[in-house]
Design an enzyme around this catalytic site. Structure first.
Site, PDB file in Angstrom:
ATOM      1  N   HIS A  54      46.709  21.526 -46.049  1.00  0.00           N
ATOM      2  CA  HIS A  54      45.708  20.832 -46.847  1.00  0.00           C
ATOM      3  C   HIS A  54      46.290  20.525 -48.231  1.00  0.00           C
ATOM      4  CE1 HIS A  54      44.880  25.239 -47.419  1.00  0.00           C
ATOM      5  NE2 HIS A  54      45.366  24.842 -48.569  1.00  0.00           N
TER       6      HIS A  54
HETATM    7  C1  T46 Z   1      45.685  27.434 -50.165  1.00  0.00           C
HETATM    8  C2  T46 Z   1      46.355  28.465 -49.343  1.00  0.00           C
HETATM    9  C3  T46 Z   1      47.569  29.014 -50.005  1.00  0.00           C
HETATM   10  C4  T46 Z   1      36.513  31.112 -49.353  1.00  0.00           C
HETATM   11  O1  T46 Z   1      35.336  31.304 -49.008  1.00  0.00           O
HETATM   12  N1  T46 Z   1      36.877  31.318 -50.636  1.00  0.00           N
HETATM   13  C5  T46 Z   1      38.165  31.135 -51.079  1.00  0.00           C
HETATM   14  O2  T46 Z   1      38.450  31.342 -52.272  1.00  0.00           O
HETATM   15  C6  T46 Z   1      39.141  30.707 -50.127  1.00  0.00           C
HETATM   16  C7  T46 Z   1      40.575  30.484 -50.567  1.00  0.00           C
HETATM   17  C8  T46 Z   1      38.746  30.498 -48.840  1.00  0.00           C
HETATM   18  N2  T46 Z   1      37.448  30.711 -48.449  1.00  0.00           N
HETATM   19  C9  T46 Z   1      37.088  30.500 -47.046  1.00  0.00           C
HETATM   20  C10 T46 Z   1      37.205  29.055 -46.556  1.00  0.00           C
HETATM   21  C11 T46 Z   1      37.524  29.224 -45.097  1.00  0.00           C
HETATM   22  O3  T46 Z   1      36.314  29.351 -44.386  1.00  0.00           O
HETATM   23  O4  T46 Z   1      37.988  31.255 -46.232  1.00  0.00           O
HETATM   24  C12 T46 Z   1      38.250  30.571 -45.020  1.00  0.00           C
HETATM   25  C13 T46 Z   1      39.751  30.426 -44.804  1.00  0.00           C
HETATM   26  O5  T46 Z   1      40.273  29.492 -45.784  1.00  0.00           O
HETATM   27  P1  T46 Z   1      41.480  28.494 -45.460  1.00  0.00           P
HETATM   28  O6  T46 Z   1      41.421  28.086 -44.046  1.00  0.00           O
HETATM   29  O7  T46 Z   1      41.460  27.411 -46.500  1.00  0.00           O
HETATM   30  O8  T46 Z   1      42.758  29.464 -45.695  1.00  0.00           O
HETATM   31  P2  T46 Z   1      44.273  29.054 -45.807  1.00  0.00           P
HETATM   32  O9  T46 Z   1      45.068  30.295 -45.794  1.00  0.00           O
HETATM   33  O10 T46 Z   1      44.633  27.992 -44.822  1.00  0.00           O
HETATM   34  O11 T46 Z   1      44.407  28.367 -47.265  1.00  0.00           O
HETATM   35  C14 T46 Z   1      44.232  29.157 -48.407  1.00  0.00           C
HETATM   36  C15 T46 Z   1      43.457  28.386 -49.483  1.00  0.00           C
HETATM   37  O12 T46 Z   1      42.217  27.937 -48.952  1.00  0.00           O
HETATM   38  C16 T46 Z   1      44.226  27.215 -50.018  1.00  0.00           C
HETATM   39  O13 T46 Z   1      43.654  26.819 -51.257  1.00  0.00           O
HETATM   40  O14 T46 Z   1      46.338  26.665 -50.853  1.00  0.00           O
HETATM   41  O15 T46 Z   1      45.502  29.538 -48.932  1.00  0.00           O
END
Ligand code: T46
Length: 141
Positions: A54
């Site tokens: 993303h």
């Molecule tokens: C990034 C990489 C390095 C929240 O509720 N609060 C938060 O602060 C974050 C970061 C996520 N969430 C929820 C949103 C999704 O339902 O946690 C779930 C997993 O998030 P995501 O699929 O975005 O996780 P990653 O590891 O793919 O990405 C994360 C960050 O979202 C992103 O900003 O740059 O880590």
């Protein structure tokens, strides 16, 4: 027009070492170039899993691998950069507009992420085609 990929920076944090081990610290607007609104961390990543995939519209963030190692893939849709993170006193500053994904997590990796913005799903671009259109609009060649 300059690419946001040009503004990716490697940041070195202070490290205080003594016979008891190492201590590093991060102060907002001193060691990271923004006011810190949020911190999150990623851990217990199963072998072979990848994360990310993303870009952010506004959020700036710094990734720090506190333990273990992982490969950070960054692209602006044209060029790619791969950075291996494996030091607890080194971070990578990712500006808005960079597409990131994380791969090759070693067992026991803990990734700390320091952010300039509160969590807001509307700040994410999670579809790569949409990202390429966004870049063509905001950062034409
Ligand atoms: C990034 C990489 C390095 C929240 O509720 N609060 C938060 O602060 C974050 C970061 C996520 N969430 C929820 C949103 C999704 O339902 O946690 C779930 C997993 O998030 P995501 O699929 O975005 O996780 P990653 O590891 O793919 O990405 C994360 C960050 O979202 C992103 O900003 O740059 O880590």
């Amino acid at each position: 027009m300059p690419s946001p990929l040009d503004n990716v920076r490697i940041l070195e944090f202070p490290k205080v070492s003594d016979p008891r081990g190492n201590l590093s610290f991060i102060e907002e607007a001193v060691h990271v170039p923004f006011a810190i609104k949020r911190v999150f961390y990623i851990y217990d990543v199963p072998g072979g899993a990848s994360r990310g995939g993303h870009a952010h519209r506004h959020n700036r963030q710094v990734l720090i691998c506190l333990s273990g190692s992982m490969d950070l893939h960054l692209t602006d849709g044209r060029q790619e950069r791969v950075i291996t993170l494996n030091r607890a006193n080194t971070g990578v500053l990712i500006p808005p507009g960079v597409w990131d994904s994380m791969h090759n997590f070693s067992s026991g990796t803990t990734l700390l992420v320091v952010c300039s913005e509160y969590y807001d799903e509307a700040d994410y671009i999670r579809d790569y085609s949409e990202y390429l259109e966004y870049m063509a609009r905001t950062c034409p060649t």
